[in-house]
Write an enzyme that holds these catalytic residues in place. Structure first.
Site, PDB file in Angstrom:
ATOM      1  N   ASP A  60     -13.540 -29.009  46.840  1.00  0.00           N
ATOM      2  CA  ASP A  60     -14.369 -29.883  46.009  1.00  0.00           C
ATOM      3  C   ASP A  60     -15.084 -30.971  46.807  1.00  0.00           C
ATOM      4  OD1 ASP A  60     -13.224 -28.412  43.905  1.00  0.00           O
ATOM      5  OD2 ASP A  60     -11.611 -29.872  43.660  1.00  0.00           O
ATOM      6  N   GLU A  82     -18.979 -27.146  35.662  1.00  0.00           N
ATOM      7  CA  GLU A  82     -18.234 -28.333  36.108  1.00  0.00           C
ATOM      8  C   GLU A  82     -18.803 -28.834  37.433  1.00  0.00           C
ATOM      9  OE1 GLU A  82     -14.261 -26.850  36.302  1.00  0.00           O
ATOM     10  OE2 GLU A  82     -14.656 -25.548  38.012  1.00  0.00           O
TER      11      GLU A  82
END
Length: 534
Positions: A41, A213
């Site tokens: 991420d 997302e």
């Protein structure tokens, strides 16, 4: 009756990690991933000629590593944004809860990280004037639902938070999510209210897309571009882009021939040396006007099996047309690629490729690469790492005496030297751990009054908390003992040495219990010293 043996702290004199990943990159090239091992991420920002990058760490402490680079290739960890237990309390959370998908931004002389502490407080923002820290205590955003917040500062000084929330009316199928936008006040660190849904489901709602997302907004040529991950974090992961004339939308997806702008899901599963699950990208502009992206991916050693977690990769972004494109459809993520057009800035410790890292535990504290499960439980003294064999073990969803660094290669060797006289049932040694229920250990212990070197494997909640014994040999000699874990893809070897020669305790052990495919979750294998007492 003999008096019971009471254990003193386990003393670890040093720890060495060696990983192999081919020859060095040629001049003018860099190697993907740029951050090998459990660095998922990624979020990136630029301030002048300096780049800063952060990653998820979930329930590991300290959390949210902060990296600095000037050439996008060589990265040095300069701090941890969550470096005080009082900032966040991970309690007894599963290792794959905690801090998800941080986003770093810079505005008006101040750095911001917005993040979600899953099951431990919700969404929050922390700030710092120096990205190395200290970072502030969290300012909680109680009205912000969902996960993966990202910050965007517009040219007019306004600030906006985008994130993943429930769609209007609720989810209509598994994985149905939405992207929302809401004004944010960077001075008071509070939301302005009136959130608005700007993406429902994904770029093509008719196909019931899942897990939109990790959103980010970028402005180029007066238009607003929303990039986000779509398809889940496994092999169908991808990155998509939408565009709007105003920051609050409406956002229109790029044509089907453009989206996704990054994925590996359309490549043959049996391709050699694959990179898989590419997505969750962050874009950054260079001083010359070019664009690059950092994103996560995995390097499976077989099928979708990988032990080392999701890693950070780097690619240029082609923005010569209307839409940004990281990879043309059907193109494999290159393992070697031309370096960005920036002055080279080597000198940082290696974060990828073949390297050796050693810690002699002779400094005032552990290096920034070391982490513990949920909270620290160790000390340094006399040039050693000292671990007390408390009743909390690595399988107890607590705060064990365990410090670990990332396994960053499929082929790696971790070695340590330990001095330890265990009491009955106590143990200290090396653990390779994916989470509390999936790990491998090699340790000095005492069972039935006899000192042993024991190898254990835990492959689920039904196994004993300290694992199932898969190898044990008597330990006759007193004094220091060296322990070694050798990783070879999905097979690990375990050995010890108390004299001149290494002695095998267990070889060719099935280590697929350390893979995400078996253990689940979002992390990667961590290796390091531990101690436990029963």
């Amino acid at each position: 009756m003999a008096a019971p043996v009471v254990a003193a702290p386990a003393r670890f004199a040093w720890f060495e990690y060696r990983g192999t990943d081919g020859p060095p990159a040629a001049s003018g090239q860099y190697r993907n991933p740029i951050l090998a091992g459990f660095y998922p991420d990624p979020s990136i920002t630029r301030v002048g000629s300096d780049f800063y990058l952060v990653n998820s760490t979930f329930s590991w402490f300290p959390g949210i590593p902060v990296f600095h680079s000037r050439d996008l290739v060589h990265w040095r960890q300069i701090g941890n944004a969550i470096d005080r237990p009082g900032q966040l309390d991970f309690k007894s959370l599963a290792i794959s809860r905690g801090v998800f998908a941080p986003d770093i931004a810079h505005h008006d002389g101040r750095f911001f990280i917005v993040n979600t502490c899953v099951d431990c407080g919700g969404n929050f923002v922390i700030t710092a004037t120096d990205p190395a820290g200290p970072w502030s205590d969290p300012a909680w955003l109680p009205t912000v639902e969902g996960i993966d917040p990202g910050l965007f500062f517009d040219d007019d000084g306004s600030a906006w938070l985008v994130n993943n929330r429930e769609p209007v009316g609720g989810s209509k199928y598994a994985g149905h999510r939405a992207i929302w936008i809401e004004g944010f006040d960077p001075k008071t660190l509070k939301m302005r209210g009136n959130p608005r849904m700007i993406v429902d489901g994904g770029v093509d709602p008719s196909k019931k897309p899942i897990w939109i997302e990790g959103p980010h907004i970028y402005k180029k040529n007066g238009a607003y571009f929303l990039v986000a991950a779509e398809g889940g974090t496994s092999v169908n992961h991808s990155q998509v882009v939408l565009r709007a004339d105003t920051v609050t939308g409406p956002y229109v997806p790029a044509p089907a021939g453009i989206n996704p702008i990054l994925t590996q899901r359309d490549l043959p599963a049996d391709r050699p040396d694959p990179v898989s699950a590419a997505g969750h990208a962050g874009l950054v502009d260079l001083p010359d006007g070019g664009w690059w992206s950092v994103f996560l991916g995995t390097r499976p050693y077989a099928a979708d099996f990988y032990n080392i977690g999701r890693e950070t990769f780097l690619l240029p972004v082609d923005w010569s047309g209307t839409w940004p494109i990281s990879l043309p459809r059907g193109t494999a993520v290159p393992r070697l690629a031309p370096v960005p057009p920036l002055p080279p800035a080597p000198g940082a410790p290696p974060t990828t490729g073949t390297f050796t890292a050693r810690d002699d535990f002779d400094g005032p504290g552990l290096g920034r690469e070391w982490m513990s499960m949920r909270a620290p439980n160790h000390r340094l003294g006399g040039g050693d790492l000292l671990l007390e064999p408390t009743s909390t073990g690595i399988g107890d969803f607590g705060r064990p005496a365990f410090v670990a660094r990332r396994q960053q290669h499929s082929n790696a060797v971790a070695t340590t030297e330990i001095r330890f006289t265990p009491g009955e049932g106590q143990a200290a040694g090396l653990a390779a751990l994916q989470n509390d229920e999936f790990f491998l250990t090699v340790a000095v212990t005492r069972q039935g009054g006899r000192p042993l070197v024991r190898v254990a494997r835990r492959a689920g909640a039904s196994d004993p908390r300290d694992g199932v014994t898969i190898g044990a040999v008597p330990l006759a000699a007193a004094g220091p003992v060296q322990l070694r874990i050798t990783a070879r893809g999905g097979r690990y070897d375990f050995a010890y040495r108390s004299g001149k020669d290494w002695v095998d305790v267990a070889r060719d052990v099935d280590a697929t219990n350390l893979s995400t495919a078996r253990a689940g979750g979002f992390v990667g294998t961590m290796i390091g010293p531990f101690a436990v007492g029963r």
